[in-house]
Design a protein around this motif. Sequence first.
Motif, PDB file in Angstrom:
ATOM      1  N   ALA A   4      37.362  47.038  37.468  1.00 21.03           N
ATOM      2  CA  ALA A   4      38.329  46.976  38.798  1.00 21.03           C
ATOM      3  C   ALA A   4      38.434  48.031  39.458  1.00 21.03           C
ATOM      4  CB  ALA A   4      39.749  47.024  38.706  1.00 21.03           C
ATOM      5  N   SER A  32      36.385  48.096  42.827  1.00 15.94           N
ATOM      6  CA  SER A  32      37.950  47.462  44.540  1.00 15.94           C
ATOM      7  C   SER A  32      36.708  48.781  45.677  1.00 15.94           C
ATOM      8  CB  SER A  32      38.572  47.613  43.820  1.00 15.94           C
ATOM      9  OG  SER A  32      38.776  47.047  42.957  1.00 15.94           O
ATOM     10  N   CYS A  39      41.829  44.581  47.257  1.00 13.85           N
ATOM     11  CA  CYS A  39      41.415  45.982  46.532  1.00 13.85           C
ATOM     12  C   CYS A  39      41.966  47.030  46.933  1.00 13.85           C
ATOM     13  CB  CYS A  39      39.636  46.158  47.470  1.00 13.85           C
ATOM     14  SG  CYS A  39      38.674  44.976  46.542  1.00 13.85           S
TER      15      CYS A  39
END
Length: 311
Positions: free
Chosen positions: A159, A163, A193
């Motif tokens: 992630a 992001s 994000c």
Amino acid sequence: MKKKDKKLVSKKTISSTVLHTLKDRNPAAAFSMSLFFWGSGQFYNRQNKLGTLLLLLMINYYILLGMAVILRWPVQILLNINHAETLLVFLGIYFSGLCIHLLNAWQAYFKASCLRSNSFKGTRFVLWPAICSLLIPGWGQFFNGQFKKGVLFQMVALAGFTSFPAILIIFHFWPLLETSGARIILDKIFTICIIISPVILIMWLFSIYDSVKVCLNDIKKENILRRLSRVGARIEMDGWIEYIFPQGKRLFMLSLFLIFSLIISYNYLPQKYYVHKLEKMKTTLSKREMVITPDLINRFIQSLNIDRKFS
């Protein structure tokens, strides 16, 4: 001895030495090797075919990623797509490569741990897990021999490495994007994000703390069932009061520290400074004709003003 018998004996000795070396494989080393170069951990585990496949896949992936960056204008003309769709395709290729990258490293670790004659207990050097988790969340957990926890923190890494570049890329190329459905999707991706970025940073720090804490205590490397059985045995030996009181004391002190920190931050930190920064961020994004993120910032600032009126 005959030549055939000598060949058979030599083949047996070679196969026995190969099996012996495979039983001594280090899963953390296999994971780290595949983390740098796809397939290298598989070569380490004697999975030559899979290692070759992953290595070729890595070469093709970076060639494709480079072509998407360098030849984006000819590709747009050939496929008859706009800038927003091109950027969306690029982010999709980048995210897919990160997923394959992590799956390749996980497979190398899992295979090396299956080949071992005994379970992997992790490294005893405290600095390695801390440094590795500082660079990539979850890497230190793999050095501690915690596969499931490492995979969990690696999802945080996935992630994070998706992001943070997505925020910079979308923000930079936003003035070039045409009004289309792809632009709306990119606006939603940018907002998501921005929202999850603080959570990723907190989990990243917790990954460093957890890797060091587990490395200093071998009991924490065991699975949950064994640890629960140890807790039950300790309660039977010491009693409920003597066991719970030290744990409750730590929890009580931690709760006091958190409450004290919240009181200080609420009363003494300059809230107007942070509101001013949020408003500045909102105006910057609004000038670039973004919609979702400025609207969320505006709602958040209004909620803070409502809370102040009631207080």
